[in-house]
Scaffold this motif. Structure first.
Motif, PDB file in Angstrom:
ATOM      1  N   THR A 417       0.831  -1.207   0.000  1.00 48.08           N
ATOM      2  CA  THR A 417       0.000   0.000   0.000  1.00 48.08           C
ATOM      3  C   THR A 417       0.861   1.251   0.000  1.00 48.08           C
ATOM      4  O   THR A 417       0.589   2.210  -0.731  1.00 48.08           O
ATOM      5  N   LEU A 418       1.905   1.251   0.813  1.00 50.38           N
ATOM      6  CA  LEU A 418       2.802   2.412   0.850  1.00 50.38           C
ATOM      7  C   LEU A 418       3.544   2.558  -0.467  1.00 50.38           C
ATOM      8  O   LEU A 418       3.677   3.669  -1.001  1.00 50.38           O
ATOM      9  N   GLY A 419       4.004   1.447  -1.022  1.00 48.96           N
ATOM     10  CA  GLY A 419       4.745   1.487  -2.279  1.00 48.96           C
ATOM     11  C   GLY A 419       3.914   2.019  -3.429  1.00 48.96           C
ATOM     12  O   GLY A 419       4.400   2.804  -4.250  1.00 48.96           O
ATOM     13  N   LYS A 420       2.651   1.627  -3.493  1.00 46.72           N
ATOM     14  CA  LYS A 420       1.771   2.091  -4.568  1.00 46.72           C
ATOM     15  C   LYS A 420       1.607   3.609  -4.538  1.00 46.72           C
ATOM     16  O   LYS A 420       1.287   4.228  -5.557  1.00 46.72           O
ATOM     17  N   ASN A 421       1.792   4.181  -3.381  1.00 47.22           N
ATOM     18  CA  ASN A 421       1.607   5.625  -3.238  1.00 47.22           C
ATOM     19  C   ASN A 421       2.926   6.380  -3.103  1.00 47.22           C
ATOM     20  O   ASN A 421       2.962   7.498  -2.589  1.00 47.22           O
ATOM     21  N   ASN A 422       3.996   5.732  -3.582  1.00 47.15           N
ATOM     22  CA  ASN A 422       5.302   6.388  -3.636  1.00 47.15           C
ATOM     23  C   ASN A 422       5.801   6.822  -2.259  1.00 47.15           C
ATOM     24  O   ASN A 422       6.445   7.853  -2.119  1.00 47.15           O
ATOM     25  N   VAL A 423       5.480   6.031  -1.250  1.00 50.63           N
ATOM     26  CA  VAL A 423       5.998   6.288   0.101  1.00 50.63           C
ATOM     27  C   VAL A 423       7.196   5.365   0.295  1.00 50.63           C
ATOM     28  O   VAL A 423       7.046   4.147   0.421  1.00 50.63           O
ATOM     29  N   ASN A 424       8.374   5.961   0.311  1.00 49.14           N
ATOM     30  CA  ASN A 424       9.602   5.175   0.424  1.00 49.14           C
ATOM     31  C   ASN A 424       9.848   4.781   1.883  1.00 49.14           C
ATOM     32  O   ASN A 424       9.755   5.610   2.781  1.00 49.14           O
ATOM     33  N   ILE A 425      10.154   3.511   2.105  1.00 50.94           N
ATOM     34  CA  ILE A 425      10.397   3.007   3.458  1.00 50.94           C
ATOM     35  C   ILE A 425      11.888   2.954   3.712  1.00 50.94           C
ATOM     36  O   ILE A 425      12.639   2.324   2.973  1.00 50.94           O
ATOM     37  N   ARG A 426      12.327   3.635   4.789  1.00 46.70           N
ATOM     38  CA  ARG A 426      13.747   3.710   5.097  1.00 46.70           C
ATOM     39  C   ARG A 426      14.201   2.630   6.076  1.00 46.70           C
ATOM     40  O   ARG A 426      15.343   2.236   6.093  1.00 46.70           O
ATOM     41  N   ALA A 427      13.303   2.174   6.928  1.00 49.51           N
ATOM     42  CA  ALA A 427      13.656   1.122   7.884  1.00 49.51           C
ATOM     43  C   ALA A 427      12.370   0.446   8.341  1.00 49.51           C
ATOM     44  O   ALA A 427      11.295   1.037   8.290  1.00 49.51           O
ATOM     45  N   ILE A 428      12.509  -0.790   8.784  1.00 47.43           N
ATOM     46  CA  ILE A 428      11.352  -1.588   9.200  1.00 47.43           C
ATOM     47  C   ILE A 428      11.683  -2.256  10.529  1.00 47.43           C
ATOM     48  O   ILE A 428      12.805  -2.709  10.751  1.00 47.43           O
ATOM     49  N   ALA A 429      10.672  -2.327  11.398  1.00 40.55           N
ATOM     50  CA  ALA A 429      10.845  -3.059  12.656  1.00 40.55           C
ATOM     51  C   ALA A 429       9.554  -3.798  12.972  1.00 40.55           C
ATOM     52  O   ALA A 429       8.463  -3.243  12.829  1.00 40.55           O
ATOM     53  N   GLN A 430       9.694  -5.059  13.376  1.00 38.13           N
ATOM     54  CA  GLN A 430       8.535  -5.859  13.757  1.00 38.13           C
ATOM     55  C   GLN A 430       8.938  -6.764  14.904  1.00 38.13           C
ATOM     56  O   GLN A 430       9.847  -7.585  14.779  1.00 38.13           O
ATOM     57  N   GLY A 431       8.248  -6.598  16.034  1.00 40.95           N
ATOM     58  CA  GLY A 431       8.577  -7.397  17.199  1.00 40.95           C
ATOM     59  C   GLY A 431       8.142  -8.834  17.046  1.00 40.95           C
ATOM     60  O   GLY A 431       7.294  -9.166  16.216  1.00 40.95           O
ATOM     61  N   ALA A 432       8.699  -9.707  17.884  1.00 43.74           N
ATOM     62  CA  ALA A 432       8.360 -11.126  17.815  1.00 43.74           C
ATOM     63  C   ALA A 432       6.892 -11.357  18.131  1.00 43.74           C
ATOM     64  O   ALA A 432       6.273 -12.300  17.653  1.00 43.74           O
ATOM     65  N   ASP A 807     -11.033   5.010 -17.809  1.00 47.85           N
ATOM     66  CA  ASP A 807      -9.636   4.862 -17.397  1.00 47.85           C
ATOM     67  C   ASP A 807      -9.466   5.146 -15.907  1.00 47.85           C
ATOM     68  O   ASP A 807      -8.672   4.490 -15.212  1.00 47.85           O
ATOM     69  N   ILE A 808     -10.198   6.130 -15.405  1.00 41.66           N
ATOM     70  CA  ILE A 808     -10.142   6.446 -13.966  1.00 41.66           C
ATOM     71  C   ILE A 808     -10.615   5.235 -13.162  1.00 41.66           C
ATOM     72  O   ILE A 808     -10.010   4.864 -12.150  1.00 41.66           O
ATOM     73  N   ILE A 809     -11.692   4.609 -13.618  1.00 38.47           N
ATOM     74  CA  ILE A 809     -12.216   3.438 -12.912  1.00 38.47           C
ATOM     75  C   ILE A 809     -11.212   2.289 -12.969  1.00 38.47           C
ATOM     76  O   ILE A 809     -11.040   1.544 -12.002  1.00 38.47           O
ATOM     77  N   ARG A 810     -10.513   2.144 -14.106  1.00 42.01           N
ATOM     78  CA  ARG A 810      -9.476   1.111 -14.204  1.00 42.01           C
ATOM     79  C   ARG A 810      -8.411   1.319 -13.129  1.00 42.01           C
ATOM     80  O   ARG A 810      -7.944   0.371 -12.495  1.00 42.01           O
ATOM     81  N   ILE A 811      -8.009   2.573 -12.955  1.00 40.09           N
ATOM     82  CA  ILE A 811      -7.005   2.876 -11.926  1.00 40.09           C
ATOM     83  C   ILE A 811      -7.548   2.535 -10.547  1.00 40.09           C
ATOM     84  O   ILE A 811      -6.839   1.986  -9.702  1.00 40.09           O
ATOM     85  N   GLY A 812      -8.826   2.848 -10.331  1.00 41.31           N
ATOM     86  CA  GLY A 812      -9.442   2.528  -9.048  1.00 41.31           C
ATOM     87  C   GLY A 812      -9.456   1.043  -8.753  1.00 41.31           C
ATOM     88  O   GLY A 812      -9.432   0.624  -7.595  1.00 41.31           O
ATOM     89  N   ASN A 813      -9.458   0.243  -9.803  1.00 35.97           N
ATOM     90  CA  ASN A 813      -9.503  -1.216  -9.627  1.00 35.97           C
ATOM     91  C   ASN A 813      -8.125  -1.867  -9.655  1.00 35.97           C
ATOM     92  O   ASN A 813      -8.020  -3.086  -9.551  1.00 35.97           O
ATOM     93  N   PHE A 814      -7.062  -1.055  -9.826  1.00 32.74           N
ATOM     94  CA  PHE A 814      -5.709  -1.622  -9.839  1.00 32.74           C
ATOM     95  C   PHE A 814      -5.378  -2.186  -8.468  1.00 32.74           C
ATOM     96  O   PHE A 814      -5.706  -1.619  -7.454  1.00 32.74           O
TER      97      PHE A 814
END
Length: 814
Positions: A417-432, A807-814
């Protein structure tokens, strides 16, 4: 016993304090502890004033005057006149002490943590005393108790650590002996073992209330604030955020740690072990249910319970070959930070042991960098470890939920979801425990990230598209009308919420961050600012909305050259402007490459056949493994309209004029009649078939006289049509004599393309083509003899607008 805490907005002014009184009057418990914050804005004003004093800036006295005025006004509005004297005397006495403390900071030109705690404590000390006296005057059985006499801490000024053994004993002794129904206490403040004033950190009033509730095994802890509980996301940034009726202690702790401002993070710990419920309520809407925080009763229910963020984060990276396989590096790293009293918000380390990356508050960066570089000076000097690498202007976004660990794919869904909106992720953390998935992103992307994630996880799959429309003439106006007409249907049936955020014509442009009212867009645009395509793009870029779409309804080459800017920012492009896709092949390739690279759809179905699904069908043929052998087509709705209506009883000039007036031609009709428009269309189809071709390679058998082609204005062009009427009549007669019809045909075969006027005999697929219809014949490996035929209206503002809409609807369904 019940404990209620009222925050700064709840006691911001006399009107709000009266609301607090009404809430307390409705309490049925025998004993109620009421913890209050400073009056709204006072803590910030105390900090600012003390800083000015320590800088030896005499304007600190103005701040002191504002503090005094706010409290005196509160007393005069809340307390009956006959009871004001003693209260004013006590408050002024406290203010005199505050003034002395500020003078001390001014004299020495320094603000020590110890002195700062003494100064800032007066916010809660004054508010709690005044509120208690007000409650007494209103008939409540109330008494005041200074929390500094109950809560004992160490000497870590600014965020002191509580000595729970001593604190619990003092609280038990006091509340056991106290016979009043309502005990009012200042939040935030405490005292050290040596008797000095300490504070529990910003937001510490929540913590005060939790400490008291835990010490008395309270029935419930109520946090009264200005919102109706904890929300699925920050409602100031995500308008669709909803209040969460129930969450677990652990979920609340994660959300509060990651920026949910309604609850101070340490608050939960004292009540968690004793399972004392916490209820977050709205002082201004006390009837709202709020959020109940208890042990986990969600079972296998919802996975993600909230999305939160921490702003103003910096990443520090320690890396180098000298870290690999060397024990103790991590210990030294974190010990160094601990000694500097720097809190680490996020940690991530590569399995190679080559680097450690942490997230800390921006305000601690300089101190942290110096301390770490000093601690590892030997390794740095020997090039075993690099000096600390710093990245600033970052933030953390986090998904929180107890049951996230039971569901696969949540991390992938989040990052996708973040990638589709051009939000670049610099670091990731996920606890056990998988109760929290955190990602570090640019601070500027926070709003877009939160809205994108909230839409994905909470909004019943309703996807919001934010449209920026350039060109609102014939096609653009119809497009906006269609959106207004279909908006309800799209939301209910297709789960798409379309908002037009920006519009522009050649003269003016207008924006509305909440969506332009499409019932009044013409007036809004007329009152907009001067149009500028560069400013338009910069505005779209700065708004940084999720699911943004740039819609080009112009025929402008200049606008078509701006597409890369949008695509590189993951802003989809939808266009009926044929110039970009029929320009130099390298530019066409670049646009297609950018669309893939930045996951930003580039759709131009209306480039060929207006609303007909010609390009889309061609793409499906290619994708399914078919190969195009030949294309034959009548691709100009305007030329088809012209030759279907031209005969020996009407002039060619009049028919072309009618076509222009009814919107079948481009604003410059020579684009259509010269064959350029058809050349562009067959070129686009050839390219979409996988062939490399440029427009100069297309053979154009023009039927227009040279003089008509060389005119430089519409007026001159139409005059030339009148002058050459006889040549047009000759073309018509030759076709009539051959029992044929004139059609402007495009053809692509064996890597070559050509366009020109042809005499179509009876029985041909093109012969009965009516009005402004288009027709395309695809001869492929699967359709070698009987072609796939696409036929229908291929020109006009209405059908072109509907093609853009599709075309707008196509984008909405991507």
């Amino acid at each position: 016993m019940k404990v209620l805490k009222f925050g700064g907005t709840s006691v911001a002014n006399p009107e709000n304090i009266n609301r607090v009184k009404k809430i307390l009057l409705n309490q049925s418990e025998k004993k109620v502890a009421v913890v209050v914050s400073a009056f709204g804005g006072i803590t910030d004003l105390l900090l600012k004033t003390s800083q000015l004093a320590s800088n030896q800036d005499t304007t600190y006295k103005k701040g002191l005057g504002e503090i005094e005025e706010q409290h005196i006004i509160a007393i005069k509005e809340l307390i009956p006149v006959k009871s004001q004297s003693a209260i004013l005397s006590k408050v002024k006495s406290d203010l005199n002490v505050l003034e002395t403390l500020l003078e001390g900071a001014f004299s020495i030109g320094e603000l020590t943590p110890k002195l700062s705690d003494k100064i800032v404590s007066y916010g809660e000390l004054l508010s709690s005393f005044i509120i208690c006296e007000f409650l007494k005057s209103e008939g409540l059985d109330a008494t005041f108790k200074d929390s500094r006499q109950l809560i004992i801490t160490d000497n870590a000024y600014g965020k002191a650590n509580v000595d729970f053994n001593k604190t619990n004993q003092l609280c038990n002794d006091y509340f056991k002996a106290n016979q009043h129904q309502t005990i009012v206490l200042p939040g935030f403040v405490a005292s050290s073992n040596s008797g000095d004033t300490t504070t529990l950190g910003r937001g510490g009033s929540d913590y005060t209330a939790a400490i008291i509730a835990a010490s008395q095994n309270g029935d419930v802890l109520e946090i009264w604030t200005d919102v109706s509980g904890m929300f699925t996301a920050n409602p100031k940034l995500v308008k669709q955020a909803k209040s969460v009726s129930h969450i677990s202690y652990e979920e609340a702790m994660e959300l509060s740690h990651f920026g949910a401002k309604v609850l101070y993070p340490p608050t939960i710990q004292p009540v968690l072990n004793k399972e004392i419920p916490i209820i977050i309520k709205n002082t201004f809407k006390p009837e709202d249910i709020g959020t109940h925080i208890t042990k986990n009763t969600n079972g296998n229910g919802k996975t993600v319970r909230g999305i939160s963020h921490v702003a103003n984060i910096s990443l520090l990276s320690l890396e180098g070959p000298g870290m690999i396989g060397i024990p103790g590096i991590s210990k030294r790293f974190f010990e160094t930070l601990s000694l500097e009293n720097i809190s680490v918000v996020l940690i991530t380390q590569a399995s190679s042991e080559h680097s450690i990356c942490i997230g800390i508050s921006d305000e601690d960066v300089d101190k942290a960098v110096k301390a770490i570089n000093d601690a590892f000076a030997y390794e740095i000097s020997n090039n075993k470890i690099k000096p600390v690498i710093v990245e600033t202007d970052l933030a953390i976004v986090a998904l929180v939920g107890d049951n996230m660990k039971s569901h696969q794919g949540l991390s992938g869904k989040m990052f996708s979801t973040l990638g589709k909106n051009n939000v670049n992720i610099r670091a990731i953390a996920q606890g056990a425990s998988e109760r929290n998935i955190s990602a570090v992103i640019k601070k500027a992307d926070v709003k877009k990230a939160l809205n994108s994630l909230h839409e994905e996880f909470f909004e019943e799959n309703i996807k919001q598209l934010n449209l920026f429309v350039m060109g609102v003439g014939n096609v653009g106006a119809k497009f906006l009308d269609q959106i207004a007409q279909q908006r309800k249907y799209l939301k209910e049936e297709l789960k798409l919420n379309l908002r037009v955020i920006g519009i522009s014509n050649s003269r003016t442009m207008a924006f509305n961050e909440n969506g332009i009212d499409l019932e009044d867009w013409k007036t809004i645009l007329a009152n907009g600012k001067k149009a500028d395509k560069d400013v338009f793009f910069k505005t779209v870029e700065s708004l940084n909305y999720r699911n943004s779409v740039f819609v080009d309804n112009t025929a402008s080459e200049e606008v078509s050259q701006s597409y890369p800017n949008y695509l590189k920012n993951s802003i989809s492009v939808v266009t009926c402007n044929k110039i970009a896709c029929s320009s130099d092949y390298t530019y066409y390739q670049e646009l297609k490459k950018l669309a893939k690279q930045y996951n930003s759809p580039f759709l131009f179905e209306t480039n060929v056949g207006a609303g007909l699904p010609i390009i889309d069908t061609l793409k499906h043929l290619i994708a399914s493994g078919d190969k195009i052998n030949k294309i034959q087509a009548v691709l100009s709705g305007s030329l088809n309209f012209v030759f279907n209506n031209f005969n020996d009883s009407v002039t060619f000039h009049d028919v072309v004029k009618q076509a222009q007036e009814e919107g079948y031609t481009e604003p410059d009709p020579t684009i259509d009649l010269s064959g350029i428009d058809v050349m562009r269309k067959i070129l686009i189809l050839a390219r979409e078939s996988g062939n490399q071709l440029d427009i100069e390679q297309i053979e154009n058998e023009s039927f227009l006289p040279k003089e008509s082609l060389e005119t430089n204005s519409n007026e001159a062009f139409f005059t030339s049509l009148k002058d050459h009427e006889s040549s047009f009549q000759k073309l018509f007669k030759e076709a009539q004599d051959a029992e044929s019809k004139l059609k402007y045909v495009a053809q692509f075969e064996n890597g070559k393309a050509k366009v020109g006027l042809q005499k179509i005999p009876k029985g041909h697929d093109f012969y009965n083509l009516e009005g402004s219809d288009n027709i395309v014949l695809f001869y492929t490996e699967r359709y070698p003899n009987q072609p796939m035929i696409i036929k229908g209206a291929g020109a006009g503002a209405e059908v072109t607008a509907s093609g853009i809409f599709a075309d707008i609807i196509r984008i909405g369904n991507f």
